[in-house]
Design a protein around this motif. Sequence first.
Motif, PDB file in Angstrom:
ATOM      1  N   HIS A  27       4.185  10.466  -6.979  1.00 24.18           N
ATOM      2  CA  HIS A  27       5.097  10.933  -8.021  1.00 24.18           C
ATOM      3  C   HIS A  27       4.341  11.268  -9.305  1.00 24.18           C
ATOM      4  CE1 HIS A  27       8.808  10.371  -5.897  1.00 24.18           C
ATOM      5  NE2 HIS A  27       8.572   9.094  -5.657  1.00 24.18           N
ATOM      6  N   LEU A  28       3.308  10.477  -9.604  1.00 27.01           N
ATOM      7  CA  LEU A  28       2.558  10.660 -10.834  1.00 27.01           C
ATOM      8  C   LEU A  28       1.670  11.907 -10.800  1.00 27.01           C
ATOM      9  CD1 LEU A  28       1.471   7.000 -11.623  1.00 27.01           C
ATOM     10  CD2 LEU A  28       3.006   8.418 -12.996  1.00 27.01           C
ATOM     11  N   PHE A  29       1.011  12.100  -9.660  1.00 24.17           N
ATOM     12  CA  PHE A  29      -0.001  13.139  -9.582  1.00 24.17           C
ATOM     13  C   PHE A  29       0.414  14.343  -8.725  1.00 24.17           C
ATOM     14  CE2 PHE A  29      -2.247   9.091 -10.221  1.00 24.17           C
ATOM     15  CZ  PHE A  29      -2.824   9.338 -11.459  1.00 24.17           C
ATOM     16  N   GLY A  30       1.637  14.281  -8.203  1.00 26.91           N
ATOM     17  CA  GLY A  30       2.127  15.412  -7.433  1.00 26.91           C
ATOM     18  C   GLY A  30       1.497  15.511  -6.082  1.00 26.91           C
ATOM     19  N   ARG A  77       0.830  -1.196   0.000  1.00 29.84           N
ATOM     20  CA  ARG A  77       0.000   0.000   0.000  1.00 29.84           C
ATOM     21  C   ARG A  77       0.874   1.258   0.000  1.00 29.84           C
ATOM     22  NH1 ARG A  77      -3.863   2.396  -1.872  1.00 29.84           N
ATOM     23  NH2 ARG A  77      -5.077   0.496  -1.523  1.00 29.84           N
ATOM     24  N   ALA A  78       1.922   1.261   0.840  1.00 28.60           N
ATOM     25  CA  ALA A  78       2.810   2.417   0.916  1.00 28.60           C
ATOM     26  C   ALA A  78       3.517   2.640  -0.419  1.00 28.60           C
ATOM     27  CB  ALA A  78       3.824   2.219   2.033  1.00 28.60           C
ATOM     28  N   ALA A  79       3.915   1.543  -1.085  1.00 29.23           N
ATOM     29  CA  ALA A  79       4.617   1.650  -2.364  1.00 29.23           C
ATOM     30  C   ALA A  79       3.696   2.220  -3.438  1.00 29.23           C
ATOM     31  CB  ALA A  79       5.146   0.283  -2.788  1.00 29.23           C
ATOM     32  N   VAL A  80       2.452   1.728  -3.466  1.00 34.75           N
ATOM     33  CA  VAL A  80       1.484   2.208  -4.462  1.00 34.75           C
ATOM     34  C   VAL A  80       1.175   3.686  -4.238  1.00 34.75           C
ATOM     35  CG1 VAL A  80      -0.911   2.018  -5.229  1.00 34.75           C
ATOM     36  CG2 VAL A  80       0.463  -0.045  -4.921  1.00 34.75           C
ATOM     37  N   ASP A  81       0.984   4.067  -2.982  1.00 34.28           N
ATOM     38  CA  ASP A  81       0.692   5.469  -2.669  1.00 34.28           C
ATOM     39  C   ASP A  81       1.856   6.373  -3.042  1.00 34.28           C
ATOM     40  OD1 ASP A  81      -1.776   4.750  -1.743  1.00 34.28           O
ATOM     41  OD2 ASP A  81      -1.245   4.809   0.383  1.00 34.28           O
ATOM     42  N   GLN A  82       3.071   5.883  -2.814  1.00 33.13           N
ATOM     43  CA  GLN A  82       4.252   6.685  -3.137  1.00 33.13           C
ATOM     44  C   GLN A  82       4.383   6.870  -4.647  1.00 33.13           C
ATOM     45  OE1 GLN A  82       6.057   8.230  -0.938  1.00 33.13           O
ATOM     46  NE2 GLN A  82       7.474   9.135  -2.408  1.00 33.13           N
ATOM     47  N   ALA A  83       4.079   5.802  -5.401  1.00 36.78           N
ATOM     48  CA  ALA A  83       4.140   5.894  -6.857  1.00 36.78           C
ATOM     49  C   ALA A  83       3.108   6.890  -7.381  1.00 36.78           C
ATOM     50  CB  ALA A  83       3.908   4.510  -7.485  1.00 36.78           C
ATOM     51  N   ALA A  84       1.906   6.851  -6.796  1.00 38.72           N
ATOM     52  CA  ALA A  84       0.848   7.770  -7.209  1.00 38.72           C
ATOM     53  C   ALA A  84       1.222   9.213  -6.881  1.00 38.72           C
ATOM     54  CB  ALA A  84      -0.461   7.396  -6.521  1.00 38.72           C
TER      55      ALA A  84
END
Length: 222
Positions: free
Chosen positions: A219-222, A210-217
């Motif tokens: 970066h994508l959406f600022g 969950r933390a990894a997915v949130d971190q990736a998002a």
Amino acid sequence: MHRNAAKSVRPPAMRQVERRALGVEEAKRLLDALRGHRLEALYVCALTVGLRRGELLGLAWADIDFDAGTLTVRQTVQRAEGRLQIVAPKTERSRRTVPVPAQTLALFRAHRRKQAADSLAAGERWQDHGLVFQSRVGTPRDPDHIDRTWHKIRAAADLDWLRLHDLRHACATFLLVSGASPRTVMKVLGHSQIGLTMNTYAHVLPEIERAAVDQAAKHLFG
């Protein structure tokens, strides 16, 4: 032709018992209970570096590099044939160099000052083995004594369920949740196989994912 019927019987699958995990607030309560204790450095090292009991008792001052902020596991203390012995780790993976937090290094320095006072007080009775956690006369500490002391500490922290070995598990869990890779945790704990690390700490993987997915998002959406 005789047939062994027992060979066709499938044994029940072994279920991994999931123990209660130490939470951050509980860990802070434990640290409060340890503050000023004679063996504070030992138990904090177990929590922050994940050493096993025998590895803690076998840790030598020569194995701590204060400049680099690391310690190396080279030996352990265990009871064999009725006496305490200093032996090499059982596996090559157990022999390892790991980073040590600055707070734990500070506790090591304070502990060394206490040990110097013990040496002066013991006089000719002092038997220096170069260990970090020696007895008051310099001999290796009895693992049973460490366990008895631990029971009092955990009771003071209102954590009667917490085993000493659970500090090692807590260290791994906190590392994983903080973003450390399973392979890094494998190295810190001295596990022989990555599968052992993954299976042991599978309960925290959803939180890590969950933390990894949130971190990736992020970066994508600022």
